[in-house]
Motif scaffolding. Structure first.
Motif, mmCIF file in Angstrom:
data_model
loop_
_atom_site.group_PDB
_atom_site.id
_atom_site.type_symbol
_atom_site.label_atom_id
_atom_site.label_comp_id
_atom_site.label_asym_id
_atom_site.label_seq_id
_atom_site.Cartn_x
_atom_site.Cartn_y
_atom_site.Cartn_z
ATOM 1 N N GLU A 349 0.819 -1.207 0.000
ATOM 2 C CA GLU A 349 0.000 0.000 0.000
ATOM 3 C C GLU A 349 0.855 1.261 0.000
ATOM 4 O O GLU A 349 0.524 2.256 -0.656
ATOM 5 C CB GLU A 349 -0.943 -0.020 1.218
ATOM 6 C CG GLU A 349 -2.017 -1.085 1.099
ATOM 7 C CD GLU A 349 -2.898 -1.203 2.321
ATOM 8 O OE1 GLU A 349 -4.008 -1.759 2.195
ATOM 9 O OE2 GLU A 349 -2.487 -0.760 3.415
ATOM 10 N N SER A 373 -5.385 5.002 5.944
ATOM 11 C CA SER A 373 -5.410 5.824 4.724
ATOM 12 C C SER A 373 -4.878 7.222 4.992
ATOM 13 O O SER A 373 -4.003 7.728 4.277
ATOM 14 C CB SER A 373 -6.836 5.901 4.161
ATOM 15 O OG SER A 373 -7.295 4.633 3.788
ATOM 16 N N TYR A 376 -1.010 7.035 5.865
ATOM 17 C CA TYR A 376 -0.150 6.825 4.706
ATOM 18 C C TYR A 376 0.044 8.128 3.933
ATOM 19 O O TYR A 376 1.166 8.493 3.560
ATOM 20 C CB TYR A 376 -0.777 5.790 3.761
ATOM 21 C CG TYR A 376 -0.543 4.340 4.131
ATOM 22 C CD1 TYR A 376 0.708 3.874 4.540
ATOM 23 C CD2 TYR A 376 -1.576 3.415 4.042
ATOM 24 C CE1 TYR A 376 0.915 2.543 4.856
ATOM 25 C CE2 TYR A 376 -1.387 2.075 4.360
ATOM 26 C CZ TYR A 376 -0.141 1.642 4.766
ATOM 27 O OH TYR A 376 0.069 0.321 5.075
ATOM 28 N N LEU A 447 -8.065 0.727 -0.725
ATOM 29 C CA LEU A 447 -6.962 -0.126 -0.289
ATOM 30 C C LEU A 447 -7.562 -1.321 0.440
ATOM 31 O O LEU A 447 -7.991 -1.203 1.583
ATOM 32 C CB LEU A 447 -6.022 0.650 0.633
ATOM 33 C CG LEU A 447 -5.471 1.971 0.083
ATOM 34 C CD1 LEU A 447 -4.647 2.692 1.147
ATOM 35 C CD2 LEU A 447 -4.649 1.742 -1.180
ATOM 36 N N ASN A 449 -6.845 -4.751 2.015
ATOM 37 C CA ASN A 449 -5.942 -5.789 2.507
ATOM 38 C C ASN A 449 -6.706 -6.855 3.278
ATOM 39 O O ASN A 449 -6.105 -7.711 3.908
ATOM 40 C CB ASN A 449 -4.841 -5.172 3.372
ATOM 41 C CG ASN A 449 -5.409 -4.231 4.438
ATOM 42 O OD1 ASN A 449 -6.283 -4.627 5.210
ATOM 43 N ND2 ASN A 449 -4.926 -2.995 4.469
ATOM 44 N N THR A 518 -3.770 -5.961 -1.775
ATOM 45 C CA THR A 518 -2.409 -6.227 -1.334
ATOM 46 C C THR A 518 -2.395 -7.279 -0.243
ATOM 47 O O THR A 518 -3.418 -7.593 0.362
ATOM 48 C CB THR A 518 -1.753 -4.934 -0.791
ATOM 49 O OG1 THR A 518 -2.568 -4.408 0.263
ATOM 50 C CG2 THR A 518 -1.592 -3.892 -1.888
ATOM 51 N N ASN A 523 2.474 -5.490 3.673
ATOM 52 C CA ASN A 523 2.263 -4.101 4.093
ATOM 53 C C ASN A 523 2.852 -3.846 5.476
ATOM 54 O O ASN A 523 3.520 -2.834 5.706
ATOM 55 C CB ASN A 523 0.761 -3.781 4.143
ATOM 56 C CG ASN A 523 0.110 -3.801 2.775
ATOM 57 O OD1 ASN A 523 0.736 -3.511 1.772
ATOM 58 N ND2 ASN A 523 -1.169 -4.153 2.761
#
Length: 532
Positions: A349, A373, A376, A447, A449, A518, A523
Motif C-alpha cells: 500500500e 489511509s 499513509y 486499499l 488488505n 495487497t 504491508n
C-alpha cells in the motif's frame, strides 16, 4: 441565513417538512434513505460551501442515526441545521410507535437545541428563527438542532400551493473586540531562539502570504497537519516521518515558542513530544477564541485572522531561525536516507500510494478515510500536487461516514474529488453510494488488505490472542458493490495490473473505483522497516 441545500430523509412524520423544503424554489433538495449517511453528506456539503446545510428526518431512532456526523461537526465547528420531526408532545413515553425522547437529544454536541411544539405560534417560531440566525453568526459555529412536534393529519396540504412569508431577521451585531495582535509589537522576540508553528486540522482554505514568508525566510519551523489545508507551506516536507521514526532523538527540536492554529493533530508522536515537556511559551491563534489546551500548556489565545497574525509575526521577527531549521533538516535527512536504502518494489500500500499520489491532477480535492489511509498520505504528503485541498473526519476519527462526507462534498463542488479509503471504512459506509445520481467528479481509491491492518501497526494489539476481534478479517471485494451502484470498477493485484488499470481509472469521466488488493503481511513488514 444563506441556506441553499437540504437533504431529506425518507419517512412519514416528516412529510410536512419534506413538502415545505422541496417546494421552496431557493433550496436544492437531495433524497437519502440512510440518516447516518445523510448527515455526513450534509457535513461534506457544508465544508465545501462554507455555509449551513439542512438535513431532515422522521421521528424515532431515525433521529439517533444523525449523531455521529453531529459529533464530528461539533468538534470541527461546521454549521449544520438538524431538523427532526417528532410525535405530539403528549404522546412521548406512552408506547406510541416510532416515538422516543427527542427534545435536546443531541444537547452535549450542538451549539443550541430548539423545540417547536404543536401549539407554537408565529411569534414563537420567529423568535426561534432569529435565535438560530444569531447562532449561525457566532464565531464558534457548529450544528443546531430543531425538533418539530407534528400533529396528524400529515398530508392534508399535499395539494396546497405553499406561500412562504418573508421573515425580517434581526441584525446580528458583533461586539468589536480589540485585536490581541496589538500586543505582539511589544514582545521581545530575541528570547525565542526556536520558534515552532504547528497548524492543525482546518476545513477553511485560504492563502497565507505571511506564513509563506516565514517559511521562505526560515524565521520559524512550520509543520502542517495533512488535513490543515496548509501543507504547501511546510518547512520540512517529510516531518511526519521524522516524528514517526522511533529511533530519533527529538530533544533538540523542543521549541522556545510554540504557535498553533487549527484544531486536532493527527501525528501522535508530535503530540506526545509537545506534551512531554511543555515549558515552552505557547500561543494559539484562532478567530473564535476557543482552544481546549491539548498539550496542558496554558496557551495565550490570539483571537485573530490567521494571515493578519502571520504577516505581523513575519514583520516582528528580524532574524532567521536557521540553526533550529538545520536541526530539523539533519534529522529528516537521516530518515530519508534510511527510507531510500529500503529498495523494495513489493506491491504494498505504501508503494502503491507513492505512485498514485503523483498522478493526481492539480487543484483536486482529496478526501481521506480514517485508520491507515490518512496516515499513509500524511507520511507521503510531499508527493501531493500543490493546491490540493485535503479533508478528513479527524475530529472524532470514526470510519462511519468517510465515504458519505466525500460524496456530499463532490455533489456541490465541480472540482475533481478523490477518496482514499480502506476496506473496513468502505464497507462500513456502503450506504454512501445509495444515491441517485452519484457525482461523476468523484473517484475512489480503495486499499483492500482484507483486514483492519492498523491494529497490527500500533503497539499493543498484537499481544492479544483475541486480535481478530479488533482486525475483523474478511474475504470481500468491491466488484459487486460497484456493479450494484453503477460505479465503474477497476482492480489491481500486481504492478502490471496497477499501471494499466490506474491509467484507465484516471481517464474515466464517470464515478469510478480502483481496488488495490495487497498482502497484509507485506504491508506490515514494509511499514515496520521504515518506522523502526
Amino acid at each position: 441565513m444563506n441556506v441553499r441545500h437540504c437533504i431529506l430523509c425518507s419517512g412519514s412524520r416528516n412529510a410536512p417538512l419534506v413538502m415545505a423544503f422541496s417546494r421552496f424554489k431557493h433550496i436544492q433538495c437531495y433524497s437519502q434513505v440512510d440518516e447516518r449517511s445523510a448527515a455526513f453528506k450534509a457535513l461534506g456539503m457544508s465544508i465545501m460551501l462554507q455555509q449551513p446545510v439542512v438535513v431532515v428526518c422522521t421521528s424515532g431512532t431515525a433521529v439517533l442515526n444523525f449523531y455521529p456526523a453531529i459529533a464530528e461537526a461539533f468538534y470541527r465547528q461546521i454549521p449544520l441545521i438538524i431538523i427532526t420531526a417528532d410525535r405530539p408532545s403528549d404522546m412521548i413515553d406512552k408506547w406510541d410507535g416510532q416515538t422516543i425522547r427527542q427534545n435536546n437529544v443531541f444537547q452535549p454536541h450542538v451549539v443550541n437545541s430548539y423545540s417547536i411544539n404543536e401549539n407554537s405560534d408565529n411569534d414563537d417560531i420567529e423568535t426561534i428563527y432569529n435565535n438560530i440566525n444569531h447562532d449561525l453568526n457566532n464565531d464558534l459555529k457548529g450544528p443546531i438542532h430543531i425538533n418539530v412536534h407534528l400533529n396528524e393529519p400529515l398530508y392534508s396540504h399535499a395539494d396546497t400551493e405553499f406561500i412562504y412569508p418573508e421573515i425580517s431577521l434581526k441584525p446580528v451585531h458583533k461586539k468589536a473586540n480589540p485585536s490581541d495582535l496589538k500586543t505582539i509589537d511589544n514582545i521581545d522576540f530575541s528570547k525565542f531562539k526556536k520558534i515552532l508553528i504547528v497548524n492543525g486540522e482546518d476545513s477553511h482554505v485560504s492563502k497565507l502570504e505571511g506564513l509563506k514568508n516565514l517559511v521562505l525566510n526560515k524565521k520559524a519551523i512550520v509543520l502542517n497537519d495533512v488535513v490543515s489545508n496548509k501543507i504547501d507551506y511546510n518547512s520540512i516536507n517529510n516531518w511526519e516521518l521524522l516524528f514517526l521514526n522511533q529511533n530519533n532523538n527529538l530533544d533538540p527540536l523542543k521549541p522556545d515558542l510554540l504557535i498553533t492554529t487549527g484544531k486536532m493533530i493527527l501525528n501522535k508522536s508530535l503530540k506526545s513530544f509537545l506534551k512531554k515537556d511543555n515549558s515552552y511559551t505557547h500561543w494559539h491563534v484562532c478567530e473564535s477564541g476557543y482552544y481546549p489546551n491539548p498539550f496542558n500548556s496554558n496557551p495565550e489565545i490570539f483571537k485573530s485572522n490567521l494571515d493578519d497574525f502571520f504577516k505581523q509575526l513575519n514583520n516582528n521577527l528580524t532574524v532567521s531561525n536557521e540553526s533550529y531549521f538545520d536541526e530539523f533538516v539533519h534529522l529528516s535527512t537521516v530518515v530519508i536516507n534510511k527510507i531510500n536504502q529500503i529498495k523494495e518494489d513489493q506491491f504494498t500500500e505504501w508503494n502503491v500510494l507513492e505512485k498514485t499520489l503523483l498522478t493526481l491532477p492539480n487543484n483536486a480535492v482529496l478526501h481521506l478515510s480514517n485508520s491507515m489511509s490518512v496516515r499513509y498520505v500524511a507520511y507521503l504528503s510531499n508527493l501531493i500536487p500543490i493546491g490540493t485541498e485535503i479533508y478528513g473526519n479527524r475530529a472524532t476519527s470514526g470510519i462511519d461516514g468517510c465515504s458519505s462526507t466525500a460524496v456530499g462534498a463532490a455533489c456541490v463542488n465541480t472540482k475533481n474529488h478523490y477518496l482514499i479509503t480502506g476496506d473496513v471504512a468502505f464497507f462500513y459506509d456502503i450506504n454512501a453510494w445509495w444515491q441517485h445520481p452519484l457525482p461523476n467528479n468523484l473517484k475512489i481509491i480503495l486499499l483492500n488488505n482484507q483486514i483492519g491492518e492498523i491494529f497490527h501497526l500500533i503497539n499493543g494489539p498484537e499481544k492479544m490472542k483475541e486480535i481478530d476481534f479488533l482486525t475483523t478479517p474478511h474475504q470481500f471485494n468491491a466488484k459487486h458493490v460497484c456493479e450494484h451502484f453503477k460505479i465503474n470498477y477497476h482492480s489491481a493485484e500486481n504492478w502490471n495490473e496497477f499501471n494499466e488499470q490506474l491509467n484507465l481509472f484516471n481517464n474515466n469521466n464517470k464515478i469510478s473505483l480502483i481496488e488495490i488488493k495487497t498482502n497484509s503481511k507485506d504491508n506490515i513488514n514494509h511499514f515496520k522497516s521504515i518506522t523502526t
